[in-house]
Each structure stands twice: as C-alpha cells, then as structure tokens.
Design a protein around this motif. Structure first.
Motif, PDB file in Angstrom:
ATOM      1  N   LEU A   1       0.801  -1.230   0.065  1.00  0.00           N
ATOM      2  CA  LEU A   1       0.040  -0.025  -0.111  1.00  0.00           C
ATOM      3  C   LEU A   1       0.896   1.283  -0.045  1.00  0.00           C
ATOM      4  O   LEU A   1       0.749   2.296  -0.626  1.00  0.00           O
ATOM      5  CB  LEU A   1      -0.858  -0.045   1.193  1.00  0.00           C
ATOM      6  N   MET A   2       1.895   1.217   0.779  1.00  0.00           N
ATOM      7  CA  MET A   2       2.832   2.431   0.662  1.00  0.00           C
ATOM      8  C   MET A   2       3.461   2.524  -0.616  1.00  0.00           C
ATOM      9  O   MET A   2       3.252   3.648  -1.347  1.00  0.00           O
ATOM     10  CB  MET A   2       4.113   2.037   1.890  1.00  0.00           C
ATOM     11  N   ASP A   3       3.810   1.231  -1.396  1.00  0.00           N
ATOM     12  CA  ASP A   3       4.384   1.267  -2.740  1.00  0.00           C
ATOM     13  C   ASP A   3       3.474   2.084  -3.584  1.00  0.00           C
ATOM     14  O   ASP A   3       3.716   2.864  -4.583  1.00  0.00           O
ATOM     15  CB  ASP A   3       4.748   0.064  -3.337  1.00  0.00           C
TER      16      ASP A   3
ATOM     17  N   GLY B   1      11.335   3.719  -0.369  1.00  0.00           N
ATOM     18  CA  GLY B   1      10.595   3.433   0.800  1.00  0.00           C
ATOM     19  C   GLY B   1      10.792   2.219   1.710  1.00  0.00           C
ATOM     20  O   GLY B   1      11.432   1.059   1.148  1.00  0.00           O
ATOM     21  N   GLU B   2      10.528   2.195   2.915  1.00  0.00           N
ATOM     22  CA  GLU B   2      10.738   1.302   3.824  1.00  0.00           C
ATOM     23  C   GLU B   2       9.864   1.457   4.998  1.00  0.00           C
ATOM     24  O   GLU B   2       9.601   2.632   5.214  1.00  0.00           O
ATOM     25  CB  GLU B   2      12.232   1.032   4.327  1.00  0.00           C
ATOM     26  N   SER B   3       9.432   0.495   5.542  1.00  0.00           N
ATOM     27  CA  SER B   3       8.574   0.516   6.675  1.00  0.00           C
ATOM     28  C   SER B   3       7.412   1.425   6.517  1.00  0.00           C
ATOM     29  O   SER B   3       6.750   1.639   5.272  1.00  0.00           O
ATOM     30  CB  SER B   3       9.413   0.953   7.789  1.00  0.00           C
TER      31      SER B   3
ATOM     32  N   PHE C   1       8.812   7.188   3.238  1.00  0.00           N
ATOM     33  CA  PHE C   1       9.231   7.169   1.575  1.00  0.00           C
ATOM     34  C   PHE C   1       9.596   8.532   1.423  1.00  0.00           C
ATOM     35  O   PHE C   1       9.600   9.394   2.086  1.00  0.00           O
ATOM     36  CB  PHE C   1       7.970   6.983   0.939  1.00  0.00           C
ATOM     37  N   SER C   2      10.788   8.560   0.699  1.00  0.00           N
ATOM     38  CA  SER C   2      11.654   9.682   0.104  1.00  0.00           C
ATOM     39  C   SER C   2      11.669   9.956  -1.612  1.00  0.00           C
ATOM     40  O   SER C   2      11.507   8.985  -2.109  1.00  0.00           O
ATOM     41  CB  SER C   2      12.986   9.306   0.579  1.00  0.00           C
ATOM     42  N   PHE C   3      11.372  11.058  -1.697  1.00  0.00           N
ATOM     43  CA  PHE C   3      11.219  11.277  -3.351  1.00  0.00           C
ATOM     44  C   PHE C   3      12.249  12.312  -3.764  1.00  0.00           C
ATOM     45  O   PHE C   3      12.201  13.161  -2.885  1.00  0.00           O
ATOM     46  CB  PHE C   3       9.710  11.933  -3.328  1.00  0.00           C
TER      47      PHE C   3
END
Lengths: 240, 240, 240, 240
Positions: free
Chosen positions: B53-55, B73-75, B78-80
C-alpha cells in the motif's frame, strides 16, 4: 554501525523553527478542486455534502491538535489558528504544516463514502497548505475577516451566476456578462426580482462559511468580521 | 471591494523559494504508526500488504509529479527525489511539500480497502514530511544509501527479534536482551541455527526496501548503496 | 548584452523579507574585543573614552536611519530597535543588518582619533551583528531589560574584581576566587568596606549603560528595566 | 540570577545555518557611493587610489578569514568566495556576513588617509552586503564571469562617456545621447578615432577588475571569464 558513514547527510536538515510569540495560521486549499468538483458532480453553487465533509475533516484536526483554537472554512479551503504560545512540535514549521494537511486529507478521504454514498472517488483528492505568522491579535482578526469577506463575495456572485444559468437559461458566458460591473446591492436586487430569492435567507453555511472554536469544538456559521465574536471569546486570542 | 481593507494580511505570506540548482528530497513518515500498526494488526516483522500500500501511494505521487525521478521506501516512510532543475511550483517549499504529502496520504487511505479488505480503518492515518536540499549527486547517493542501510539494519534486527518472540517463545524484553550487543554476523547465525532461516533468502522487499525510478516508474527491490544502480541510470542525477 | 548569459546566477539570490508587524532589533558586538581592548590599553573595569566612542557610533546610526527609535549600549555591544512598522529597505534582512553594522563600524574607526588621540589603531576593529524579531511590546521591553540587567551584573562584578586586583593586590585568579559565589549585596559590602566605594555613586554610564531615544536623539543613562521609562515615551513602541 | 527572568527573549534568536555543501559568496557594495565619490572628488571614470583602497580592504578580509579562497572587486563592490566545506562560525549566515562587511568597512576607513592623504573623510562611508549560495562549481564560475563582464561593460561605457565630457566638451546629457544604442565595437572605434585611445591598452585594473586568490593572496587583474584561470587553480573550487 553500518549506516554511520552516510549519516552526515542529516546535517543538511536545517532547523525551521517558527518565531515564538506569534499566532500561527495554517491554510489549506483543495488542489485542482475545480476539476475534482466537476468529476464528482458537486452541486452548484454550493454542495452541502462537500461542505459538511470539509467541516468533518477540520473537526478531526481540531480534535487531534489541542492547540488549534479556531478554524474557518469555505468552499475547498480551511484555515486553522494555533494559539500564540503553542509549543506543538517545538514550533517546527514543516512538521506542523504537514501533519495538519495530512490528517485533514486523510479524514476527507476516509469519510467521503458517508457524505457521497452513491459517488465513488475516481481518484485521490489532495490539498496544499502554507503557514502564515501574525504578530498581533488585530492581524489575526483581520485575517479571518478577509477570508469571511471572501466567502461572502464569492457566494453572492456564485448564487446569482448559477441562478442565471440554471433557472434563467443563460449560458455561463452570458451570465458572467450580466454580472460584470454589478455591485452587491444590484446582485441582491437581481436575485430577488428575477428569481424570488432573498439572499439573506440562504443558509448561513453558504453565506458565512464554517467557524470552529474551542472548547468542545462548536461549529458555527456566524459573523466573525465584527468585534462581537472575538470579545465574547477572549480566550481564542489570549496570550497564555 | 468589500474585502480590500483586510487584504493587507497577505503581506505576511513570505516567499519560501528553495535554492535553485539543488536536488530536492521530500521525506515523509507515518505519524504515530507504531500505534497505527498495532491497532490494525499489521504482521510482524513486516506486513507485506502494508508495504504494498505504501508502494502504491508512492507510485501515485510519481505519476502525478513528473519531476520526481526516484523514490525509496521502507516501513512507514518514503523519500522522493526531484530533479535538480525542477521548476515545480516555482520551487516553493510549502507547496511542493504539502501537495506530495497530501497526495500520498490520500492515495493511502483511498486504496486501503484493496489491501486490507477485512480490516476497516479505525481512524484516519497521517504522515508528516520535510524537505532536504542536496547540492551534489554524491550527497544524494549517500542520502539514499543512508536510508537503505537503515532498512537493512532494522529489518535484520526485527526479523531475529520476532523469530525469538514468535517461534522462540521469548518475551519481547527477553528478545531485546538476547540481541543486545550482537553484530550482523551473529544475527545471521542465530537466525539460521535456531530457526533454519537464511536471511539472504528473505524477500528483497523486506531486505532492500522499495525503489521507484522513471521512466515508466519501475518498482525494484535492488541495491542502491553501490555505484552500479546509479551508473546504469545516469539520467536520475543528471543536471538538465 | 555581453553579461546576459551569466545573469541567471541572480536567481540564486533569494528574498529575505522580515515578517511585517514585528519589532526589529539589530544587536552588534565587538569582534574579539577582549584582545582589542588589551592591545589598545583600555582602562579597567570601564574605559570612558571607549564607551563614548561606542555612543558616538550609535548616534550616527540613529541619525542616518530615522526608523531606529531606541538604542541601548554597554561595553562593546549595542542594540538598535526599529519601529514595528518600518519599511526600511522593504524589510530586507541582510540589507538592514549590514548597513547598520557597517555604518557603526565606519563611524567607530573614523572617530577613534578624537577619543584616543594618543593611541593609534594597531589594526582594524570589527563588529558582528544579528537581527532578532519581537512580536509584541512586552518582549521588546524584556529584551532591553535583559541587556540592562546584564550591564548591571557585569559592571558590579568587574568593579569589585578590578578593585581587588588594582588596589587589593590580588592576582586575577585570586580575585575570581574571592568573588566566587558571592551575591550582589556581598559585592556591595566588599566594595564599600574594603575600598570605601559606594557602588551606587559610580557613574550612571557604567551602571546603566547608554540609552538613545528619539526625537532629537537624547543620550541617557537611566533605568529602562521598570515601566516608567516606557510609559513616559509611548511613541517608542507605538504601532504606527 | 538577576537577569534570568528576561532571558526567555533569547528564544527569539532563530538559527540561520547556511546549507552545507554549497559555495558561499559574500558580495558587498558601497552604500550611496555615487554621492560619496562626488563629495570626495574621485577621478572619473576610474579613481586609482579608491580602487587600491578597495583592494586593500579586501586583502585584509582574506588575511583574516582563511576560508575565503577568491575575491573579485570592481568599482565600489567586492565579492568573496568561501570554500564549499567551510565551517566558519558553523556556517551561521548573519555572523559570516556581518564580520566580513564590518572588517572590510573598518579597513577601508582606517587606511583612507594613506590613499587620500589630502582629502579628509567628510563622513563615515558604509557598505551593504548579502550572501548568495551556489551549489556547484559551474555556477560559481558563472557568478564571477557575470561580475567581470559587468566590469567590462561599465568601464567601456564610462571610459568613452568621460572622454566625451572631459575632452570632447559634451555635457553629460549629450554624452549619454551620443552613446545610446552603440555596441562595443562602435565604442572602441569612437574612443580611438576621436581621442586616440586604444581601449585594450588601458590598465588591466580598470578593464578586468581585481582578483585575489590564495595562497599568499595574490592580486591579479586577469581574465576570469574563460576556463584557463580556473583550470590552473583547481584548489579554488575543490571540494575538500
């Protein structure tokens, strides 16, 4: 530690503390909501369900963040006032701004089905936000007066405009033409004479927007331009 | 105009342009997700549905904002990365930050039912975010290496920890005790000898996090700490 | 034009507007003045010529910048208050800060020979500066009270300290030892009993620092901690 | 402590750290130097003594601040480049900016009598300053190219302009008229045909400005627009 040789990148995270002793206003706006309201068939000039959903999202922000002492909303925007002395997140700008915008967005999407049971969200709506600092109570009052005056002006225009289109059979272009250069009293008159509508009897929600105040987070649709609202609630702007 | 005597309050809205010629990183984190993951019964140490879902939410950000060239992203974070030359919203900090955090949040909530069909959201989850600027490609690589090294360290720890608790019958306190002071090789060994698990065969998603790159927004779970990833994709950090 | 292909570098000059509606305080300090006062043989604990030269430099700032309504100086520092509504240089931070620090420095060096006719400057003295914003009159008063209280504390300590050294024959180390842990009344007593000096009869300039107020830029050495000073001069903090 | 109840005012001093990993340029300009040069009878179009005094002041800045690796000056302005990795004053903006502007000013005033022995300073000259950050070496080169191209353009114009006035007997208004719309080659030609002056033989100081580089702080009047200057001195922009 494995990650330690990269940890220097944290030094690029600079502090963003907001000036102490100032009132913090967070204002958020629907992102591309013209298209969003079209795609989801919002009623014109005002969609009561959409406004109620905005109110609900704002209420959830006030419930979560106790230092938000006042909120004002209209159309697809909401402004939140944090008490002058707030130490929320040590007054870090990005943290305050993003948590409020994110929670508002989340609550809006989560509760959408309750307000639009027959309209599925076609895509994810979003909001942008900004923070503005005000040094004194006078400026805070004027800020909210500015937003409420805007509500009034826009709603008056939109009400007559959509009456001309929906009941008067004008095209949108013709309706803009009809309204060009008219002042407030002329719009009142036009609305009454042509469509039998007394503007002053329209719902407060449309004409005055939505006001939330602590404690107990009361929802009002009252006048915040005059002094009465403020003098009855000195705690909103008090310098604790 | 009715609102004009209040309009001076706009002069308090100060510009917040981000320095040109720098890479912009937007990092968002789940707000109080420890509690959120408990309340919604996320699997430990990793909940694949939650990660997917994060993805998905990250993908929606990349689809909407073409200047985001890389995401990791992890856990619950997320970084963009926005391209160095981006002129998105004239590089206004609050605008870039809030639209990305808001869209991510919105997409997360909107798509929740597809990933957790049997778990209703008990309340609205939210994310906070910040912007960090990096002047050079080296620092950008090190930033993402820092996040992926963090993924590795956390996942390794959590994997052994929850094996000790779930299969080994230890209390969480005992499990922390068991792991205190152990280095990576010892955790590997413990996992293998006690639970028959070869850490290196665990899913890439858990061990390496999620990487999105343009074009076509490909989802990978590959190594971004070494140089190979970057040299195969020079366009990600190129100075257009 | 020949220079036009380089002109893009101007886009890196970001705006630095100071929040409207706030009081602006510019505080400058002598840079490495401990060494400077030694090298130029300043009298201890106070060098009247040096203080007068500081006053003169501050006066030149007030003469040039009409929006500076109050200044307070002690030792090698001076603080300047700009009226809340000032539009000096459109409230650009670097411009306001540097012009004031530069003019102060310039006036200090230019007028040095009049105050130290027998001591040539061995090298160029310099000052650093910073800007602090205060949202309300209360904070401004407390800021200046903070500086004047500092003057009092330092001068009291230094007066006794140098009496112990110059008349009492103590080493500087012994003098610090003697004073360790003493409170104000004990220092008063020590000064009086051992050296026959009544602290309260020392020059106001040493005990209270230097206060400049408009109009006519009057130099005073009076009490600005209490309310009397402020209530007699309401125009200093008025919100024009 | 006596001052402690006021000490809260320090919390209004917000951090102003400059982004790490960027080149810092401090540019200062004479404040109202048009009037200043008139009042002190500077020679036109260039006053060599005044330029030498500027150079001296810049040299004193480079001697004091070892992290200034390059400086460029023309007319009444000077730009100082700090090495990318500098930790001077922990990269605090106001501190770096004011100490450099103040020392420059101080040195200018202190050394005035050596360059203008027969002209007393009528009043205290001052300089304003600003800081600009550049993320990459290319931008730094272009920044200095921009300043040197400006030197060239201004000097060319001023040289012909004052020849027309001083030798050609034109009024300043007529001289501006004569030059309106002319390009570089026309100015060259005019200078040569009418006044017998070959522009390219004028002093480098006038045509190219002043360049200081470490080590040993060498003063040059050479070309910094091309690449040769930079490739011979890689240490100036190296990322230590």
């Amino acid at each position: 530690m494995a990650g330690s040789r990269y940890a220097y990148v944290r030094t690029f995270e600079l502090p963003d503390t907001l000036l102490p002793g100032t009132f913090i206003v967070v204002r958020l706006d629907g992102h591309a909501f013209h298209r969003f309201s079209d795609e989801h068939a919002f009623a014109k000039p005002n969609d009561e369900r959409a406004l109620q959903l905005m109110d609900l999202a704002a209420r959830s922000v006030m419930q979560e963040y106790r230092d938000v002492v006042l909120a004002f909303g209209e159309s697809d925007e909401f402004s939140f006032l944090l008490r002058r002395s707030t130490a929320l997140y040590n007054r870090r700008e990005a943290k305050i701004l993003t948590t409020i915008v994110s929670l508002f967005t989340s609550s809006y999407v989560l509760n959408w089905p309750d307000y639009f049971p027959e309209t599925r969200l076609k895509y994810a709506p979003s909001f942008d936000g900004r923070i503005v600092l005000y040094p004194s109570a006078k400026e805070v009052k004027d800020y909210f007066a500015w937003r409420q005056a805007d509500t009034h002006i826009n709603n008056m225009y939109n009400t007559v405009f959509w009456a001309l289109v929906q009941q008067g059979g004008q095209s949108t272009k013709e309706a803009h033409e009809t309204l060009r250069g008219t002042v407030s009293s002329q719009k009142h008159e036009l609305l009454f004479s042509k469509f039998g509508v007394n503007y002053n009897t329209l719902p407060d929600r449309f004409r005055k927007g939505s006001v939330f105040v602590r404690e107990e987070i009361v929802l009002l649709h009252c006048d915040i331009i005059g002094d009465a609202f403020w003098s009855e609630r000195p705690y909103v702007l008090e310098e604790i």
